[in-house]
Motif scaffolding. Structure first.
Motif, PDB file in Angstrom:
ATOM      1  N   LEU A   1      56.481  55.100  -5.178  1.00 26.87           N
ATOM      2  CA  LEU A   1      56.059  56.374  -4.592  1.00 26.87           C
ATOM      3  C   LEU A   1      55.377  57.284  -5.604  1.00 26.87           C
ATOM      4  CD1 LEU A   1      59.041  57.177  -2.186  1.00 26.87           C
ATOM      5  CD2 LEU A   1      56.922  55.927  -1.752  1.00 26.87           C
ATOM      6  N   SER A   2      55.658  57.095  -6.870  1.00 28.29           N
ATOM      7  CA  SER A   2      54.970  57.908  -7.879  1.00 28.29           C
ATOM      8  C   SER A   2      53.476  57.575  -7.906  1.00 28.29           C
ATOM      9  CB  SER A   2      55.591  57.659  -9.271  1.00 28.29           C
ATOM     10  OG  SER A   2      55.490  56.288  -9.626  1.00 28.29           O
ATOM     11  N   VAL A   3      53.157  56.296  -7.728  1.00 31.05           N
ATOM     12  CA  VAL A   3      51.747  55.880  -7.671  1.00 31.05           C
ATOM     13  C   VAL A   3      51.091  56.461  -6.418  1.00 31.05           C
ATOM     14  CG1 VAL A   3      50.178  53.912  -7.488  1.00 31.05           C
ATOM     15  CG2 VAL A   3      52.193  53.765  -8.962  1.00 31.05           C
ATOM     16  N   ALA A   4      51.791  56.377  -5.285  1.00 28.07           N
ATOM     17  CA  ALA A   4      51.271  56.926  -4.038  1.00 28.07           C
ATOM     18  C   ALA A   4      51.024  58.423  -4.165  1.00 28.07           C
ATOM     19  CB  ALA A   4      52.253  56.646  -2.909  1.00 28.07           C
ATOM     20  N   SER A   5      51.926  59.123  -4.844  1.00 26.99           N
ATOM     21  CA  SER A   5      51.780  60.563  -5.011  1.00 26.99           C
ATOM     22  C   SER A   5      50.555  60.913  -5.866  1.00 26.99           C
ATOM     23  CB  SER A   5      53.048  61.133  -5.657  1.00 26.99           C
ATOM     24  OG  SER A   5      52.946  62.534  -5.799  1.00 26.99           O
ATOM     25  N   SER A   6      50.310  60.109  -6.891  1.00 28.20           N
ATOM     26  CA  SER A   6      49.155  60.377  -7.751  1.00 28.20           C
ATOM     27  C   SER A   6      47.833  60.168  -7.009  1.00 28.20           C
ATOM     28  CB  SER A   6      49.201  59.478  -8.994  1.00 28.20           C
ATOM     29  OG  SER A   6      49.069  58.114  -8.622  1.00 28.20           O
ATOM     30  N   VAL A   7      47.840  59.265  -6.033  1.00 28.08           N
ATOM     31  CA  VAL A   7      46.624  59.017  -5.235  1.00 28.08           C
ATOM     32  C   VAL A   7      46.423  60.123  -4.210  1.00 28.08           C
ATOM     33  CG1 VAL A   7      45.531  57.461  -3.591  1.00 28.08           C
ATOM     34  CG2 VAL A   7      46.777  56.527  -5.544  1.00 28.08           C
ATOM     35  N   LEU A   8      47.488  60.521  -3.545  1.00 34.31           N
ATOM     36  CA  LEU A   8      47.392  61.508  -2.481  1.00 34.31           C
ATOM     37  C   LEU A   8      47.188  62.933  -2.994  1.00 34.31           C
ATOM     38  CD1 LEU A   8      50.228  60.269  -0.088  1.00 34.31           C
ATOM     39  CD2 LEU A   8      47.769  60.220   0.380  1.00 34.31           C
ATOM     40  N   GLY A   9      47.818  63.236  -4.116  1.00 36.15           N
ATOM     41  CA  GLY A   9      47.831  64.614  -4.581  1.00 36.15           C
ATOM     42  C   GLY A   9      49.087  65.296  -4.092  1.00 36.15           C
ATOM     43  N   SER A  10      49.317  66.490  -4.576  1.00 31.52           N
ATOM     44  CA  SER A  10      50.575  67.183  -4.249  1.00 31.52           C
ATOM     45  C   SER A  10      50.465  68.135  -3.063  1.00 31.52           C
ATOM     46  CB  SER A  10      51.064  67.961  -5.474  1.00 31.52           C
ATOM     47  OG  SER A  10      50.065  68.890  -5.892  1.00 31.52           O
ATOM     48  N   THR A  11      49.243  68.492  -2.663  1.00 31.18           N
ATOM     49  CA  THR A  11      49.061  69.425  -1.538  1.00 31.18           C
ATOM     50  C   THR A  11      47.897  68.961  -0.663  1.00 31.18           C
ATOM     51  OG1 THR A  11      47.457  70.877  -2.645  1.00 31.18           O
ATOM     52  CG2 THR A  11      49.805  71.325  -3.032  1.00 31.18           C
ATOM     53  N   THR A  12      47.784  69.625   0.496  1.00 31.81           N
ATOM     54  CA  THR A  12      46.683  69.305   1.417  1.00 31.81           C
ATOM     55  C   THR A  12      45.401  70.053   1.050  1.00 31.81           C
ATOM     56  OG1 THR A  12      47.457  71.073   2.910  1.00 31.81           O
ATOM     57  CG2 THR A  12      48.225  68.825   3.358  1.00 31.81           C
ATOM     58  N   ASN A  13      45.421  70.772  -0.069  1.00 32.26           N
ATOM     59  CA  ASN A  13      44.223  71.499  -0.517  1.00 32.26           C
ATOM     60  C   ASN A  13      43.351  70.662  -1.450  1.00 32.26           C
ATOM     61  OD1 ASN A  13      44.765  73.926   0.867  1.00 32.26           O
ATOM     62  ND2 ASN A  13      46.208  74.566  -0.745  1.00 32.26           N
ATOM     63  N   ALA A  14      43.662  69.404  -1.555  1.00 29.63           N
ATOM     64  CA  ALA A  14      42.867  68.535  -2.422  1.00 29.63           C
ATOM     65  C   ALA A  14      41.426  68.469  -1.916  1.00 29.63           C
ATOM     66  CB  ALA A  14      43.478  67.144  -2.461  1.00 29.63           C
ATOM     67  N   ASP A  15      40.493  68.294  -2.844  1.00 30.69           N
ATOM     68  CA  ASP A  15      39.070  68.283  -2.477  1.00 30.69           C
ATOM     69  C   ASP A  15      38.737  67.169  -1.485  1.00 30.69           C
ATOM     70  OD1 ASP A  15      38.543  70.460  -4.070  1.00 30.69           O
ATOM     71  OD2 ASP A  15      37.896  69.268  -5.809  1.00 30.69           O
ATOM     72  N   TYR A  16      39.324  65.992  -1.689  1.00 32.45           N
ATOM     73  CA  TYR A  16      38.974  64.874  -0.801  1.00 32.45           C
ATOM     74  C   TYR A  16      39.396  65.157   0.644  1.00 32.45           C
ATOM     75  CZ  TYR A  16      43.731  62.928  -0.416  1.00 32.45           C
ATOM     76  OH  TYR A  16      45.057  62.726  -0.129  1.00 32.45           O
ATOM     77  N   ILE A  17      40.509  65.905   0.819  1.00 33.43           N
ATOM     78  CA  ILE A  17      40.967  66.245   2.173  1.00 33.43           C
ATOM     79  C   ILE A  17      40.015  67.255   2.815  1.00 33.43           C
ATOM     80  CG2 ILE A  17      42.834  67.284   3.514  1.00 33.43           C
ATOM     81  CD1 ILE A  17      44.815  66.159   1.512  1.00 33.43           C
ATOM     82  N   LYS A  18      39.533  68.210   2.054  1.00 35.94           N
ATOM     83  CA  LYS A  18      38.559  69.174   2.573  1.00 35.94           C
ATOM     84  C   LYS A  18      37.267  68.469   2.967  1.00 35.94           C
ATOM     85  CE  LYS A  18      40.278  73.056  -0.208  1.00 35.94           C
ATOM     86  NZ  LYS A  18      39.941  74.020  -1.279  1.00 35.94           N
ATOM     87  N   GLN A  19      36.843  67.520   2.158  1.00 33.76           N
ATOM     88  CA  GLN A  19      35.618  66.770   2.454  1.00 33.76           C
ATOM     89  C   GLN A  19      35.778  65.920   3.717  1.00 33.76           C
ATOM     90  OE1 GLN A  19      35.230  64.662  -1.245  1.00 33.76           O
ATOM     91  NE2 GLN A  19      34.183  66.359  -2.297  1.00 33.76           N
ATOM     92  N   VAL A  20      36.944  65.286   3.837  1.00 32.42           N
ATOM     93  CA  VAL A  20      37.211  64.479   5.023  1.00 32.42           C
ATOM     94  C   VAL A  20      37.194  65.333   6.281  1.00 32.42           C
ATOM     95  CG1 VAL A  20      39.028  63.204   6.237  1.00 32.42           C
ATOM     96  CG2 VAL A  20      38.463  62.618   3.877  1.00 32.42           C
ATOM     97  N   ASN A  21      37.742  66.529   6.201  1.00 27.75           N
ATOM     98  CA  ASN A  21      37.753  67.411   7.373  1.00 27.75           C
ATOM     99  C   ASN A  21      36.360  67.923   7.722  1.00 27.75           C
ATOM    100  OD1 ASN A  21      40.534  68.107   8.674  1.00 27.75           O
ATOM    101  ND2 ASN A  21      40.965  67.916   6.487  1.00 27.75           N
ATOM    102  N   ARG A  22      35.495  68.055   6.736  1.00 26.33           N
ATOM    103  CA  ARG A  22      34.099  68.413   7.040  1.00 26.33           C
ATOM    104  C   ARG A  22      33.430  67.269   7.800  1.00 26.33           C
ATOM    105  NH1 ARG A  22      34.006  71.110   1.867  1.00 26.33           N
ATOM    106  NH2 ARG A  22      33.115  69.279   0.815  1.00 26.33           N
TER     107      ARG A  22
END
Length: 226
Positions: free
Chosen positions: A141-162
């Motif tokens: 899960l530590s690896v999964a956390s590093s990929v996902l990030g700690s919050t939903t404010n990550a840049d990739y999530i904002k880009q995906v929502n656009r």
């Protein structure tokens, strides 16, 4: 006709039901002839009533049977023709629906082709979800956390929502976007808390909602790894 005859009979019959008025002594032959004439008329009317009813009934029955047979044959042809018309209308509606679906797919493909940046954002999301899924499977899960990030404010999530906003056109697609974002938020939280069971549930929910959206949005075959 029968009612008219009955009315006439009722008018005439009382003359015979009452006691015959005494004939004038001066003209007994005339009185006898008059009474005989009345009785003859009543018998004729009674016989006419008796004979007229069966004849009318039989004639009506013949006419009704002929009419029913004619109408039944005519109705069969009418219903066959109506069924053919309805079937043709159904075929036309189906053809029109196929044309609309085809036009919709063409428009979607044109939109996707005109959105290479948004498609790249979505492709990056697919890669991330693949890495996260493998990490959860390996209980890392530590690896999964590093990929996902700690919050939903990550840049990739904002880009995906656009990308979601630009490529979503139906209420169903927008609903799947909301479901995905909710599941992704749960996934990030569960992974951060090292909750393996909740992480698995949230991961599956995220992938299912994302795949539903890509199918509806016409992106099947456009993204690798799905």
């Amino acid at each position: 006709m029968a009612k008219s005859l009955l009315s006439t009979a009722k008018t005439i019959l009382p003359l015979t039901s009452s006691s015959p008025s005494p004939c004038p002594s001066s003209s007994p032959n005339t009185c006898i002839k008059s009474n005989s004439s009345i009785i003859t008329q009543c018998k004729a009317i009674s016989e006419s009533l008796r004979l007229s009813s069966p004849i009318i009934t039989k004639r009506n029955l013949t006419i009704n049977l002929t009419t029913i047979l004619t109408l039944s044959l005519a109705d069969k042809g009418f219903f066959d023709a109506e069924a053919a018309i309805l079937e043709a209308e159904d075929d036309l509606e189906l053809l029109e629906r196929v044309k609309k679906d085809k036009q919709k797919r063409i428009e979607r493909q044109e939109l996707v082709s005109a959105s290479p940046t948004e498609t790249a954002y979505l492709q990056e999301l697919v890669y991330k979800l693949g890495k996260v899924g493998q990490a959860i499977k390996d209980n890392k899960l530590s690896v999964a956390s590093s990929v996902l990030g700690s919050t939903t404010n990550a840049d990739y999530i904002k880009q995906v929502n656009r990308a979601f906003t630009k490529l979503s056109s139906s209420p169903e697609e927008k609903t799947e976007v909301d479901t995905f974002n909710s599941a992704l938020a749960s996934l990030i939280t569960s992974v951060s808390q090292r909750d393996i069971k909740s992480s698995k549930i949230a991961f599956v929910s995220s992938v299912v909602s994302f795949e539903k959206w890509t199918t509806s949005a016409g992106l099947v075959g456009q993204l690798q790894g799905l």
